[in-house]
Design a protein around this motif. Structure first.
Motif, PDB file in Angstrom:
ATOM      1  N   ILE A   1     -31.355  30.274   3.252  1.00  0.00           N
ATOM      2  CA  ILE A   1     -30.556  29.044   3.318  1.00  0.00           C
ATOM      3  C   ILE A   1     -31.440  27.800   3.308  1.00  0.00           C
ATOM      4  O   ILE A   1     -31.179  26.844   2.579  1.00  0.00           O
ATOM      5  CB  ILE A   1     -29.655  29.056   4.560  1.00  0.00           C
ATOM      6  N   PHE A   2     -32.465  27.802   4.142  1.00  0.00           N
ATOM      7  CA  PHE A   2     -33.258  26.595   4.345  1.00  0.00           C
ATOM      8  C   PHE A   2     -34.585  26.578   3.591  1.00  0.00           C
ATOM      9  O   PHE A   2     -35.368  25.641   3.747  1.00  0.00           O
ATOM     10  CB  PHE A   2     -33.529  26.406   5.847  1.00  0.00           C
ATOM     11  N   GLY A   3     -34.858  27.596   2.786  1.00  0.00           N
ATOM     12  CA  GLY A   3     -36.136  27.681   2.082  1.00  0.00           C
ATOM     13  C   GLY A   3     -36.421  26.510   1.171  1.00  0.00           C
ATOM     14  O   GLY A   3     -37.525  25.958   1.184  1.00  0.00           O
ATOM     15  N   GLY A   4     -35.457  26.102   0.380  1.00  0.00           N
ATOM     16  CA  GLY A   4     -35.652  24.972  -0.538  1.00  0.00           C
ATOM     17  C   GLY A   4     -35.930  23.670   0.183  1.00  0.00           C
ATOM     18  O   GLY A   4     -36.966  23.024  -0.053  1.00  0.00           O
ATOM     19  N   PRO A   5     -35.036  23.260   1.094  1.00  0.00           N
ATOM     20  CA  PRO A   5     -35.279  21.998   1.814  1.00  0.00           C
ATOM     21  C   PRO A   5     -36.563  22.000   2.646  1.00  0.00           C
ATOM     22  O   PRO A   5     -37.287  21.007   2.675  1.00  0.00           O
ATOM     23  CB  PRO A   5     -34.051  21.860   2.718  1.00  0.00           C
TER      24      PRO A   5
ATOM     25  N   LEU B   1     -42.114  20.304   3.482  1.00  0.00           N
ATOM     26  CA  LEU B   1     -43.522  20.640   3.679  1.00  0.00           C
ATOM     27  C   LEU B   1     -44.411  20.037   2.591  1.00  0.00           C
ATOM     28  O   LEU B   1     -45.458  19.467   2.884  1.00  0.00           O
ATOM     29  CB  LEU B   1     -43.715  22.157   3.694  1.00  0.00           C
ATOM     30  N   ALA B   2     -43.993  20.183   1.351  1.00  0.00           N
ATOM     31  CA  ALA B   2     -44.790  19.670   0.231  1.00  0.00           C
ATOM     32  C   ALA B   2     -44.913  18.151   0.305  1.00  0.00           C
ATOM     33  O   ALA B   2     -45.993  17.604   0.034  1.00  0.00           O
ATOM     34  CB  ALA B   2     -44.177  20.096  -1.094  1.00  0.00           C
ATOM     35  N   THR B   3     -43.847  17.488   0.686  1.00  0.00           N
ATOM     36  CA  THR B   3     -43.877  16.027   0.821  1.00  0.00           C
ATOM     37  C   THR B   3     -44.746  15.621   1.998  1.00  0.00           C
ATOM     38  O   THR B   3     -45.569  14.714   1.896  1.00  0.00           O
ATOM     39  CB  THR B   3     -42.451  15.480   0.997  1.00  0.00           C
ATOM     40  N   ARG B   4     -44.564  16.303   3.105  1.00  0.00           N
ATOM     41  CA  ARG B   4     -45.322  15.994   4.327  1.00  0.00           C
ATOM     42  C   ARG B   4     -46.826  16.218   4.132  1.00  0.00           C
ATOM     43  O   ARG B   4     -47.637  15.451   4.634  1.00  0.00           O
ATOM     44  CB  ARG B   4     -44.789  16.870   5.450  1.00  0.00           C
ATOM     45  N   LEU B   5     -47.173  17.274   3.439  1.00  0.00           N
ATOM     46  CA  LEU B   5     -48.579  17.582   3.180  1.00  0.00           C
ATOM     47  C   LEU B   5     -49.140  16.848   1.964  1.00  0.00           C
ATOM     48  O   LEU B   5     -50.313  17.001   1.621  1.00  0.00           O
ATOM     49  CB  LEU B   5     -48.751  19.094   2.984  1.00  0.00           C
TER      50      LEU B   5
ATOM     51  N   ALA C   1     -46.791  17.765  -3.213  1.00  0.00           N
ATOM     52  CA  ALA C   1     -45.635  18.000  -4.077  1.00  0.00           C
ATOM     53  C   ALA C   1     -45.998  17.936  -5.565  1.00  0.00           C
ATOM     54  O   ALA C   1     -45.434  18.671  -6.375  1.00  0.00           O
ATOM     55  CB  ALA C   1     -44.518  17.013  -3.760  1.00  0.00           C
ATOM     56  N   ALA C   2     -46.933  17.085  -5.915  1.00  0.00           N
ATOM     57  CA  ALA C   2     -47.319  16.949  -7.326  1.00  0.00           C
ATOM     58  C   ALA C   2     -48.191  18.105  -7.803  1.00  0.00           C
ATOM     59  O   ALA C   2     -48.357  18.289  -9.001  1.00  0.00           O
ATOM     60  CB  ALA C   2     -48.066  15.630  -7.522  1.00  0.00           C
ATOM     61  N   PHE C   3     -48.695  18.901  -6.879  1.00  0.00           N
ATOM     62  CA  PHE C   3     -49.650  19.950  -7.234  1.00  0.00           C
ATOM     63  C   PHE C   3     -49.082  21.360  -7.172  1.00  0.00           C
ATOM     64  O   PHE C   3     -49.749  22.304  -7.585  1.00  0.00           O
ATOM     65  CB  PHE C   3     -50.878  19.878  -6.308  1.00  0.00           C
ATOM     66  N   VAL C   4     -47.883  21.526  -6.641  1.00  0.00           N
ATOM     67  CA  VAL C   4     -47.295  22.864  -6.512  1.00  0.00           C
ATOM     68  C   VAL C   4     -46.021  22.954  -7.347  1.00  0.00           C
ATOM     69  O   VAL C   4     -45.311  21.971  -7.538  1.00  0.00           O
ATOM     70  CB  VAL C   4     -46.992  23.224  -5.036  1.00  0.00           C
ATOM     71  N   SER C   5     -45.761  24.145  -7.841  1.00  0.00           N
ATOM     72  CA  SER C   5     -44.556  24.357  -8.653  1.00  0.00           C
ATOM     73  C   SER C   5     -43.338  24.499  -7.744  1.00  0.00           C
ATOM     74  O   SER C   5     -43.462  24.668  -6.536  1.00  0.00           O
ATOM     75  CB  SER C   5     -44.720  25.613  -9.505  1.00  0.00           C
ATOM     76  N   ARG C   6     -42.186  24.470  -8.344  1.00  0.00           N
ATOM     77  CA  ARG C   6     -40.957  24.636  -7.560  1.00  0.00           C
ATOM     78  C   ARG C   6     -40.859  26.048  -6.987  1.00  0.00           C
ATOM     79  O   ARG C   6     -40.267  26.249  -5.942  1.00  0.00           O
ATOM     80  CB  ARG C   6     -39.732  24.281  -8.373  1.00  0.00           C
ATOM     81  N   TYR C   7     -41.473  27.018  -7.645  1.00  0.00           N
ATOM     82  CA  TYR C   7     -41.473  28.385  -7.129  1.00  0.00           C
ATOM     83  C   TYR C   7     -42.346  28.490  -5.877  1.00  0.00           C
ATOM     84  O   TYR C   7     -41.964  29.119  -4.893  1.00  0.00           O
ATOM     85  CB  TYR C   7     -41.951  29.365  -8.200  1.00  0.00           C
ATOM     86  N   GLU C   8     -43.517  27.855  -5.938  1.00  0.00           N
ATOM     87  CA  GLU C   8     -44.401  27.843  -4.765  1.00  0.00           C
ATOM     88  C   GLU C   8     -43.767  27.072  -3.612  1.00  0.00           C
ATOM     89  O   GLU C   8     -43.880  27.475  -2.455  1.00  0.00           O
ATOM     90  CB  GLU C   8     -45.751  27.223  -5.127  1.00  0.00           C
ATOM     91  N   THR C   9     -43.093  25.995  -3.929  1.00  0.00           N
ATOM     92  CA  THR C   9     -42.414  25.205  -2.906  1.00  0.00           C
ATOM     93  C   THR C   9     -41.325  26.029  -2.239  1.00  0.00           C
ATOM     94  O   THR C   9     -41.209  26.048  -1.010  1.00  0.00           O
ATOM     95  CB  THR C   9     -41.802  23.932  -3.536  1.00  0.00           C
ATOM     96  N   THR C  10     -40.549  26.744  -3.037  1.00  0.00           N
ATOM     97  CA  THR C  10     -39.481  27.575  -2.498  1.00  0.00           C
ATOM     98  C   THR C  10     -40.040  28.740  -1.698  1.00  0.00           C
ATOM     99  O   THR C  10     -39.535  29.053  -0.607  1.00  0.00           O
ATOM    100  CB  THR C  10     -38.583  28.102  -3.639  1.00  0.00           C
ATOM    101  N   LEU C  11     -41.047  29.387  -2.209  1.00  0.00           N
ATOM    102  CA  LEU C  11     -41.674  30.519  -1.520  1.00  0.00           C
ATOM    103  C   LEU C  11     -42.216  30.089  -0.162  1.00  0.00           C
ATOM    104  O   LEU C  11     -41.941  30.725   0.864  1.00  0.00           O
ATOM    105  CB  LEU C  11     -42.790  31.104  -2.383  1.00  0.00           C
ATOM    106  N   ALA C  12     -42.978  29.012  -0.137  1.00  0.00           N
ATOM    107  CA  ALA C  12     -43.558  28.522   1.120  1.00  0.00           C
ATOM    108  C   ALA C  12     -42.468  28.068   2.097  1.00  0.00           C
ATOM    109  O   ALA C  12     -42.550  28.339   3.295  1.00  0.00           O
ATOM    110  CB  ALA C  12     -44.521  27.381   0.839  1.00  0.00           C
ATOM    111  N   GLY C  13     -41.462  27.390   1.585  1.00  0.00           N
ATOM    112  CA  GLY C  13     -40.373  26.929   2.452  1.00  0.00           C
ATOM    113  C   GLY C  13     -39.578  28.075   3.045  1.00  0.00           C
ATOM    114  O   GLY C  13     -39.232  28.056   4.233  1.00  0.00           O
TER     115      GLY C  13
END
Length: 106
Positions: free
Chosen positions: A50-54, A59-63, A66-78
């Motif tokens: 449920i909350f993986g995307g947001p 996390l990507a914005t805070r760290l 965001a410009a360096f990771v793909s949407r898949y990496e963002t979703t996986l990490a989240g």
């Protein structure tokens, strides 16, 4: 803003991230029994899905990556972060409730 549509790869990243977060949290706090393990696992998977995307976007914005990771990496990490946090938090709450019940009987 990232596009988190119905892409099968994004769903796979959510599942893998959620399962990874749930598995890693076993290292931090082992469950006392099967019932606790099952409830924490289901909670971790659910929260990761449920909350993986947001959480990933946050996390990507805070760290500032965001410009360096793909949407898949963002979703996986989240998904992993949301799952890990939910499972760990549920474990803490269950142990606190057990102490309160045990303390009231004595």
């Amino acid at each position: 803003m990232a596009d988190f549509g119905n892409d099968a790869s994004l769903w796979a990243a959510r599942w893998v991230g959620s399962a990874a977060g749930a598995a890693v949290s076993l290292v931090y706090m082992l469950p006392k029994g099967r019932r606790e393990a099952a409830s924490r696992f289901v909670t971790g998977l659910t929260c990761g899905m449920i909350f993986g995307g947001p959480v990933g976007v946050w996390l990507a914005t805070r760290l500032e990556i965001a410009a360096f990771v793909s949407r898949y990496e963002t979703t996986l990490a989240g998904s992993a972060a949301a799952s890990l946090t939910a499972w760990w938090g549920l474990g803490v709450l269950m142990r606190a409730a057990e102490r309160m019940q045990g303390g009231g009987r004595q």
